[in-house]
Every structure is written in C-alpha cells, then in structure tokens.
Design a protein around this motif. Structure first.
Motif, mmCIF file in Angstrom:
data_model
loop_
_atom_site.group_PDB
_atom_site.id
_atom_site.type_symbol
_atom_site.label_atom_id
_atom_site.label_comp_id
_atom_site.label_asym_id
_atom_site.label_seq_id
_atom_site.Cartn_x
_atom_site.Cartn_y
_atom_site.Cartn_z
ATOM 1 N N ILE A 130 38.627 27.158 43.865
ATOM 2 C CA ILE A 130 38.030 25.912 44.185
ATOM 3 C C ILE A 130 39.027 24.783 44.471
ATOM 4 N N LEU A 131 40.012 24.928 43.554
ATOM 5 C CA LEU A 131 41.185 23.716 43.715
ATOM 6 C C LEU A 131 41.851 24.137 45.156
ATOM 7 N N MET A 132 41.686 25.512 45.515
ATOM 8 C CA MET A 132 42.616 26.011 46.496
ATOM 9 C C MET A 132 41.703 25.667 47.788
ATOM 10 N N GLY A 133 40.337 25.197 47.529
ATOM 11 C CA GLY A 133 39.645 24.817 48.863
ATOM 12 C C GLY A 133 38.767 25.926 49.176
ATOM 13 N N ALA A 134 38.323 26.779 48.342
ATOM 14 C CA ALA A 134 37.677 27.895 48.774
ATOM 15 C C ALA A 134 36.225 27.642 48.503
ATOM 16 N N ASP A 135 35.223 27.680 49.347
ATOM 17 C CA ASP A 135 33.739 27.215 49.281
ATOM 18 C C ASP A 135 33.029 28.339 48.413
ATOM 19 N N GLU A 136 31.895 28.245 48.188
ATOM 20 C CA GLU A 136 31.164 28.929 46.939
ATOM 21 C C GLU A 136 31.263 30.540 46.964
ATOM 22 N N LYS A 137 31.435 31.016 48.241
ATOM 23 C CA LYS A 137 31.353 32.401 48.256
ATOM 24 C C LYS A 137 32.855 32.844 48.187
ATOM 25 N N GLU A 138 33.877 32.267 48.754
ATOM 26 C CA GLU A 138 34.982 32.717 48.393
ATOM 27 C C GLU A 138 35.566 32.429 46.861
ATOM 28 N N SER A 139 35.023 31.496 46.367
ATOM 29 C CA SER A 139 35.760 31.250 44.856
ATOM 30 C C SER A 139 35.103 32.341 43.961
ATOM 31 N N GLU A 140 33.943 33.018 44.444
ATOM 32 C CA GLU A 140 33.513 34.204 43.639
ATOM 33 C C GLU A 140 33.934 35.570 44.214
ATOM 34 N N ASN A 141 34.889 35.790 45.091
ATOM 35 C CA ASN A 141 35.186 36.711 45.551
ATOM 36 C C ASN A 141 36.484 37.118 44.977
ATOM 37 N N ASP A 142 36.071 38.291 43.853
ATOM 38 C CA ASP A 142 37.064 38.633 43.094
ATOM 39 C C ASP A 142 38.268 39.507 43.761
ATOM 40 N N ALA A 143 38.214 40.178 44.828
ATOM 41 C CA ALA A 143 39.297 40.751 45.344
ATOM 42 C C ALA A 143 40.074 39.771 46.104
ATOM 43 N N LEU A 144 39.478 38.662 46.856
ATOM 44 C CA LEU A 144 40.616 37.515 47.171
ATOM 45 C C LEU A 144 41.425 36.830 46.283
ATOM 46 N N PHE A 145 40.776 36.541 45.108
ATOM 47 C CA PHE A 145 41.679 36.151 43.972
ATOM 48 C C PHE A 145 42.622 37.053 43.401
ATOM 49 N N ALA A 146 42.296 38.292 43.457
ATOM 50 C CA ALA A 146 43.428 39.331 42.756
ATOM 51 C C ALA A 146 44.346 39.293 43.893
ATOM 52 N N LYS A 147 44.116 39.254 45.262
ATOM 53 C CA LYS A 147 45.157 39.471 46.139
ATOM 54 C C LYS A 147 46.160 38.041 46.110
ATOM 55 N N PHE A 148 45.221 36.943 46.150
ATOM 56 C CA PHE A 148 46.112 35.778 45.869
ATOM 57 C C PHE A 148 47.064 35.661 44.759
ATOM 58 N N ALA A 149 46.318 35.964 43.609
ATOM 59 C CA ALA A 149 47.299 36.084 42.393
ATOM 60 C C ALA A 149 48.445 37.325 42.638
ATOM 61 N N VAL A 150 48.130 38.421 43.075
ATOM 62 C CA VAL A 150 49.258 39.466 43.384
ATOM 63 C C VAL A 150 50.331 38.685 44.388
ATOM 64 N N GLY A 151 49.887 37.977 45.271
ATOM 65 C CA GLY A 151 50.848 37.440 46.390
ATOM 66 C C GLY A 151 51.701 36.326 45.740
#
Length: 320
Positions: free
Chosen positions: A269-290
């Motif tokens: 959410i702090l990164m500007g994600a909308d509701e769907k993106e903020s609950e996207n587990d794989a998106l966060f996992a890729k961001f964290a790995v990145g």
C-alpha cells in the motif's frame, strides 16, 4: 495445425487475472508457452505490465513494468557479460572477435541457453530474437564503439552501477519465472509427503543461475570453495518466492504468509498498490526478492564490499 478451440496462446507468467502484454516478459522469453491447463490461477505475480501504473517506480523497476523493459535488461545483461570477458581473458584485446563474442554470450546467457533442456523446452537463444540480438548489441557497445567509449563508459562507477542494477532485475525475472514454470509443470503431481512440489521450483532457478559457473570452471572448479554466491542467491530467493507465492496448502507457505502478509500488505500500500495488488502474494514475493537481489548486487560491487561478500557467510561466521 490449427490450435484447439479451447486452447489459446498464453504467456507462462500471465495468469488468468493478468491482462496480456504486447511484449513478452523475461519468463515468457525463457520458456515456451504452457497449455492453459498448466496455468496457476492463484499466483498472479505481476500487475499489468507496460500499462499505466500508480505503483512506486521501485516496484515498476523490479517487476519490469516499464517501456521496453525486456529489451533494456537483456542488453544490460549482455553488456555485463561482455565487460566480464573484456576485463578478464580479453583484457589485452588479443582474442579473435568471434571467440570473444561467444565467451561474452555464454558468460551472460549460459543459463538461458542451456537450462531449459532439463525441462524439455526450447532454448531461449533459439526461440526468441531478443536474446541473441541483445548479445550482438551489448558486445558491439563494449568492443566496437569509436575510441572504446562503450568500454570506458561502463568501466565508470555509474556505468557499473547501471549494469549491475538492470542485470540483477533480469535475474529476478529468471528466478521467479523459472520457479513459476517448474511449479506449473509439477503442481498436479506433488509427492505424497507434501501437497506442493518442493524441490523442482527451487532447483530449476538454481540451475539457471549457476550454468555459467559450471560451463566456465566445471563442477569441481565452481564448487571447490564451498557454495558459491550464485547458488546462495538462487536457492534462498527461489525458496522464499516459491513457498510464499505457490504453497497454498502446505504448512510452510501458510505459516510464512500468516507471519508476513499483514506487513506485506502495508508495504505494498505504501508502494502505491491498489487493493488487488496489495493482496497479491506473488507480486509482493517478487518485489521482496527483487529488493534483496538488487541490493546484494550493489553491495557486492568492487567499490563497496566486493564480489566475495555474502550476508549468509557473514552471519555464519558471526554465529560460529
């Protein structure tokens, strides 16, 4: 042969709730298309790439959500391979140009060239022109520009920093994409001991990241001093990504998400994600790995802690 009516072309990294992109992303370039039945609908790991985004630029960078992202990271990866050869075996520019070109290409793309063989998939070097085309461009920039301007530019701190960042973004796509591919291939046939395939989605990205080391030094040469950093990076990052993004039923994934998901949602959410993106587990996992992989790439630059640094080895030495 015409495809079946119920079979549509699909990107390996484009789950059902992800709008198709006009340009294939790194995992799609690496790995030929899977059938829709192999697609994992629970692990949409990217927001709509190359579409208008409200996300923080850091998220867009690490998930390759910017114009010409694939071409950009492939060219920088090729430049990094060419610089490694130019600073190493070809430092005197005495190598035949074709010898130097092949060495540069395999230094950058050994994983992309050979790893798909283990999954019975076409090599990306033959399947998509972006890879080999970027090898020609990167090699030309480093070796053939007037006054050696390309080599001198990418020998500077800024040039090395840019090359490191975009090459690591390329590797982030490889780790996550190969983990996705192995999971999609094996998810319908897990072992009797765990509801999710465990080792394939971790070892496949690890093979990708270490093919160059094996090709250059052989098995003994690559491993004689212990676990090299490419193995440490690939195994740690693919393990986290796989269990957080794919392990829906197993105790490891469930526990991992129960601990991290509340924090992950707030971060996105702090990164500007909308509701769907903020609950996207794989998106966060890729961001964290990145974040981890790019940060480590920068820290291990010669101007900082150097290529021999490893956070895991440092922790082990402190504990020991």
């Amino acid at each position: 042969n015409l495809p079946d009516e119920d079979e549509k072309p699909i990107d390996v990294d484009a789950p059902a709730d992800h709008l198709p992109s006009s340009t294939p992303s790194i995992p799609a370039l690496y790995i030929s298309s899977y059938k829709p039945s192999e697609q994992n609908n629970t692990t949409s790991h990217l927001h709509n790439k190359q579409h208008p985004s409200t996300m923080n630029p850091l998220v867009d960078l690490l998930t390759m959500n910017f114009p010409y992202a694939t071409e950009t990271v492939c060219i920088f990866m090729s430049i990094q391979g060419s610089m490694a050869v130019r600073n190493g075996p070809n430092r005197t520019k005495s190598m035949n140009w074709f010898h130097a070109f092949v060495r540069s290409t395999l230094t950058a793309y050994a994983g992309a060239t050979f790893t798909n063989i283990f999954m019975g998939r076409p090599t990306a070097m033959f399947a998509n022109d972006v890879f080999f085309g970027s090898c020609l461009i990167g090699f030309g920039i480093v070796n053939w520009l007037p006054l050696d301007i390309g080599y001198h530019l990418f020998s500077t701190f800024l040039g090395t920093l840019l090359t490191t960042v975009f090459s690591q973004v390329f590797r982030v796509g490889g780790v996550c994409g190969f983990s996705d591919a192995a999971y999609n291939a094996f998810k319908d046939a897990p072992s009797v001991y765990y509801p999710t395939p465990v080792f394939g989605p971790i070892l496949f990205p690890a093979a990708l990241g270490n093919m160059g080391g094996f090709l250059k030094s052989g098995i003994d040469g690559h491993l004689e001093k212990g676990m090299p950093w490419p193995f440490q990076q690939a195994i740690s990052c693919s393990t986290f990504y796989h269990f957080y993004a794919h392990d829906v039923k197993g105790c490891v994934g469930v526990t991992l998400r129960s601990v991290l998901r509340p924090v992950a949602i707030q971060i996105m959410i702090l990164m500007g994600a909308d509701e769907k993106e903020s609950e996207n587990d794989a998106l966060f996992a890729k961001f964290a790995v990145g974040c981890f992989m790019v940060a480590m790439g920068i820290v291990m630059m010669p101007q900082f802690l150097g290529p021999k640094f490893s956070p895991f080895t440092a922790v082990a030495d402190m504990v020991g």
